[in-house]
Design a protein around this motif. Structure first.
Motif, PDB file in Angstrom:
ATOM      1  N   TYR A   6       0.812  -1.219   0.000  1.00 22.91           N
ATOM      2  CA  TYR A   6       0.000   0.000   0.000  1.00 22.91           C
ATOM      3  C   TYR A   6       0.843   1.266   0.000  1.00 22.91           C
ATOM      4  O   TYR A   6       0.334   2.351  -0.211  1.00 22.91           O
ATOM      5  CB  TYR A   6      -1.002   0.020   1.160  1.00 22.91           C
ATOM      6  CG  TYR A   6      -0.383  -0.063   2.535  1.00 22.91           C
ATOM      7  CD1 TYR A   6      -0.102   1.076   3.265  1.00 22.91           C
ATOM      8  CD2 TYR A   6      -0.080  -1.297   3.105  1.00 22.91           C
ATOM      9  CE1 TYR A   6       0.463   0.992   4.523  1.00 22.91           C
ATOM     10  CE2 TYR A   6       0.483  -1.391   4.357  1.00 22.91           C
ATOM     11  CZ  TYR A   6       0.759  -0.249   5.067  1.00 22.91           C
ATOM     12  OH  TYR A   6       1.316  -0.320   6.308  1.00 22.91           O
ATOM     13  N   TYR A   7       2.173   1.156   0.221  1.00 20.52           N
ATOM     14  CA  TYR A   7       3.078   2.314   0.171  1.00 20.52           C
ATOM     15  C   TYR A   7       3.524   2.643  -1.242  1.00 20.52           C
ATOM     16  O   TYR A   7       3.957   3.746  -1.519  1.00 20.52           O
ATOM     17  CB  TYR A   7       4.360   2.038   0.957  1.00 20.52           C
ATOM     18  CG  TYR A   7       4.286   2.116   2.456  1.00 20.52           C
ATOM     19  CD1 TYR A   7       3.237   2.696   3.135  1.00 20.52           C
ATOM     20  CD2 TYR A   7       5.327   1.594   3.210  1.00 20.52           C
ATOM     21  CE1 TYR A   7       3.211   2.743   4.511  1.00 20.52           C
ATOM     22  CE2 TYR A   7       5.312   1.640   4.590  1.00 20.52           C
ATOM     23  CZ  TYR A   7       4.255   2.214   5.232  1.00 20.52           C
ATOM     24  OH  TYR A   7       4.238   2.262   6.597  1.00 20.52           O
ATOM     25  N   THR A   8       3.531   1.656  -2.136  1.00 18.51           N
ATOM     26  CA  THR A   8       4.197   1.816  -3.426  1.00 18.51           C
ATOM     27  C   THR A   8       3.210   1.908  -4.588  1.00 18.51           C
ATOM     28  O   THR A   8       2.094   1.395  -4.519  1.00 18.51           O
ATOM     29  CB  THR A   8       5.139   0.628  -3.688  1.00 18.51           C
ATOM     30  OG1 THR A   8       4.357  -0.560  -3.889  1.00 18.51           O
ATOM     31  CG2 THR A   8       6.117   0.420  -2.542  1.00 18.51           C
ATOM     32  N   LEU A  24      -7.709  -7.352   0.940  1.00 16.22           N
ATOM     33  CA  LEU A  24      -7.756  -7.238   2.405  1.00 16.22           C
ATOM     34  C   LEU A  24      -6.781  -8.203   3.078  1.00 16.22           C
ATOM     35  O   LEU A  24      -6.137  -7.851   4.064  1.00 16.22           O
ATOM     36  CB  LEU A  24      -9.172  -7.481   2.923  1.00 16.22           C
ATOM     37  CG  LEU A  24     -10.137  -6.311   2.773  1.00 16.22           C
ATOM     38  CD1 LEU A  24     -11.560  -6.734   3.136  1.00 16.22           C
ATOM     39  CD2 LEU A  24      -9.703  -5.129   3.604  1.00 16.22           C
ATOM     40  N   ASN A  25      -6.674  -9.412   2.537  1.00 17.76           N
ATOM     41  CA  ASN A  25      -5.711 -10.371   3.087  1.00 17.76           C
ATOM     42  C   ASN A  25      -4.290  -9.823   3.009  1.00 17.76           C
ATOM     43  O   ASN A  25      -3.515  -9.942   3.955  1.00 17.76           O
ATOM     44  CB  ASN A  25      -5.800 -11.718   2.362  1.00 17.76           C
ATOM     45  CG  ASN A  25      -7.023 -12.502   2.733  1.00 17.76           C
ATOM     46  OD1 ASN A  25      -7.639 -12.280   3.773  1.00 17.76           O
ATOM     47  ND2 ASN A  25      -7.405 -13.430   1.881  1.00 17.76           N
ATOM     48  N   VAL A  26      -3.959  -9.227   1.879  1.00 17.81           N
ATOM     49  CA  VAL A  26      -2.623  -8.638   1.717  1.00 17.81           C
ATOM     50  C   VAL A  26      -2.433  -7.487   2.704  1.00 17.81           C
ATOM     51  O   VAL A  26      -1.407  -7.398   3.383  1.00 17.81           O
ATOM     52  CB  VAL A  26      -2.402  -8.143   0.263  1.00 17.81           C
ATOM     53  CG1 VAL A  26      -1.107  -7.354   0.144  1.00 17.81           C
ATOM     54  CG2 VAL A  26      -2.401  -9.323  -0.702  1.00 17.81           C
ATOM     55  N   ARG A  30       0.361  -7.738   7.870  1.00 20.12           N
ATOM     56  CA  ARG A  30       1.170  -7.181   8.952  1.00 20.12           C
ATOM     57  C   ARG A  30       0.613  -5.826   9.344  1.00 20.12           C
ATOM     58  O   ARG A  30      -0.204  -5.245   8.633  1.00 20.12           O
ATOM     59  CB  ARG A  30       2.635  -7.088   8.567  1.00 20.12           C
ATOM     60  CG  ARG A  30       2.934  -6.177   7.409  1.00 20.12           C
ATOM     61  CD  ARG A  30       4.429  -6.100   7.238  1.00 20.12           C
ATOM     62  NE  ARG A  30       4.781  -5.730   5.885  1.00 20.12           N
ATOM     63  CZ  ARG A  30       5.976  -5.360   5.532  1.00 20.12           C
ATOM     64  NH1 ARG A  30       6.941  -5.323   6.411  1.00 20.12           N
ATOM     65  NH2 ARG A  30       6.239  -5.033   4.300  1.00 20.12           N
ATOM     66  N   LYS A  31       1.074  -5.335  10.467  1.00 21.32           N
ATOM     67  CA  LYS A  31       0.598  -4.051  10.974  1.00 21.32           C
ATOM     68  C   LYS A  31       0.926  -2.956   9.959  1.00 21.32           C
ATOM     69  O   LYS A  31       2.041  -2.879   9.442  1.00 21.32           O
ATOM     70  CB  LYS A  31       1.271  -3.750  12.313  1.00 21.32           C
ATOM     71  CG  LYS A  31       0.766  -2.481  12.953  1.00 21.32           C
ATOM     72  CD  LYS A  31       1.408  -2.226  14.304  1.00 21.32           C
ATOM     73  CE  LYS A  31       0.885  -0.913  14.866  1.00 21.32           C
ATOM     74  NZ  LYS A  31       1.550  -0.556  16.097  1.00 21.32           N
ATOM     75  N   ARG A  32      -0.065  -2.106   9.706  1.00 16.80           N
ATOM     76  CA  ARG A  32       0.134  -0.976   8.791  1.00 16.80           C
ATOM     77  C   ARG A  32       0.636   0.220   9.590  1.00 16.80           C
ATOM     78  O   ARG A  32       0.054   0.583  10.595  1.00 16.80           O
ATOM     79  CB  ARG A  32      -1.172  -0.656   8.069  1.00 16.80           C
ATOM     80  CG  ARG A  32      -1.616  -1.794   7.151  1.00 16.80           C
ATOM     81  CD  ARG A  32      -2.917  -1.475   6.435  1.00 16.80           C
ATOM     82  NE  ARG A  32      -4.035  -1.217   7.340  1.00 16.80           N
ATOM     83  CZ  ARG A  32      -4.769  -2.156   7.919  1.00 16.80           C
ATOM     84  NH1 ARG A  32      -4.515  -3.421   7.699  1.00 16.80           N
ATOM     85  NH2 ARG A  32      -5.756  -1.835   8.723  1.00 16.80           N
ATOM     86  N   MET A  33       1.748   0.810   9.125  1.00 22.65           N
ATOM     87  CA  MET A  33       2.355   1.935   9.848  1.00 22.65           C
ATOM     88  C   MET A  33       2.550   3.114   8.902  1.00 22.65           C
ATOM     89  O   MET A  33       2.783   2.936   7.712  1.00 22.65           O
ATOM     90  CB  MET A  33       3.704   1.509  10.430  1.00 22.65           C
ATOM     91  CG  MET A  33       3.555   0.371  11.425  1.00 22.65           C
ATOM     92  SD  MET A  33       5.083  -0.313  12.130  1.00 22.65           S
ATOM     93  CE  MET A  33       6.399   0.598  11.465  1.00 22.65           C
ATOM     94  N   PRO A  40      -1.527   6.606   3.962  1.00 23.72           N
ATOM     95  CA  PRO A  40      -2.806   5.984   4.340  1.00 23.72           C
ATOM     96  C   PRO A  40      -2.538   4.668   5.061  1.00 23.72           C
ATOM     97  O   PRO A  40      -1.721   3.864   4.603  1.00 23.72           O
ATOM     98  CB  PRO A  40      -3.486   5.746   2.995  1.00 23.72           C
ATOM     99  CG  PRO A  40      -2.361   5.600   2.020  1.00 23.72           C
ATOM    100  CD  PRO A  40      -1.255   6.480   2.539  1.00 23.72           C
ATOM    101  N   VAL A  41      -3.196   4.446   6.196  1.00 27.92           N
ATOM    102  CA  VAL A  41      -2.989   3.186   6.916  1.00 27.92           C
ATOM    103  C   VAL A  41      -4.283   2.464   7.270  1.00 27.92           C
ATOM    104  O   VAL A  41      -4.266   1.255   7.444  1.00 27.92           O
ATOM    105  CB  VAL A  41      -2.128   3.365   8.189  1.00 27.92           C
ATOM    106  CG1 VAL A  41      -0.698   3.710   7.831  1.00 27.92           C
ATOM    107  CG2 VAL A  41      -2.717   4.367   9.136  1.00 27.92           C
TER     108      VAL A  41
END
Length: 135
Positions: A6-8, A24-26, A30-33, A40-41
């Motif tokens: 979601y960062y790239t 959603l599984n992806v 792991r924790k979104r930071m 966006p997290v």
């Protein structure tokens, strides 16, 4: 460096064209930071970004995350319209503004992604199962 999808631009281009449950599984692997205040997290914030990618047909990397580099990515879609890959273009930010970069690269990158999708589909490589196996 490995950044979450979601960062790239590449990750967003793929996530935007996956089935919602798979995306959603992806996102929940792991924790979104936050990398910066504009990252966006929450699922709602990320979905807003992914909606924009779906409308535009491409994703642009947040210039605050990848400093000094413009990146634009478009999804390579299978016969069902699901992302199986992404193609990107990148250029040093000092050479042009982000708007100039998008104006020059969006259409060619989307065209290349479309053509790659056609090749993958005609070769039989574009299977929805390949997406779930890759995730």
């Amino acid at each position: 460096t490995r950044l979450p999808a979601y960062y790239t631009a590449m990750g967003q281009a793929v996530l935007a064209f996956l089935p919602e449950e798979m995306a959603l599984n992806v996102l929940n692997m792991r924790k979104r930071m936050k990398l910066n205040p504009s990252t966006p997290v929450t699922i709602k914030e990320i979905n807003k970004c992914l909606d924009r990618v779906r409308r535009q047909g491409y994703a642009v990397a947040d210039p605050k995350i990848i400093v000094g580099l413009h990146v634009l990515a478009a999804p390579v879609l299978d016969a069902d319209g699901l992302a199986i890959a992404a193609i990107s273009a990148a250029a040093p930010a000092m050479n042009m503004t982000l708007k100039q970069f998008v104006d020059k690269t969006a259409k060619p990158v989307m065209h290349a992604a479309t053509e790659m999708g056609k090749v993958m589909q005609s070769s039989g490589s574009a299977l929805s199962g390949a997406v779930s196996a890759a995730v």
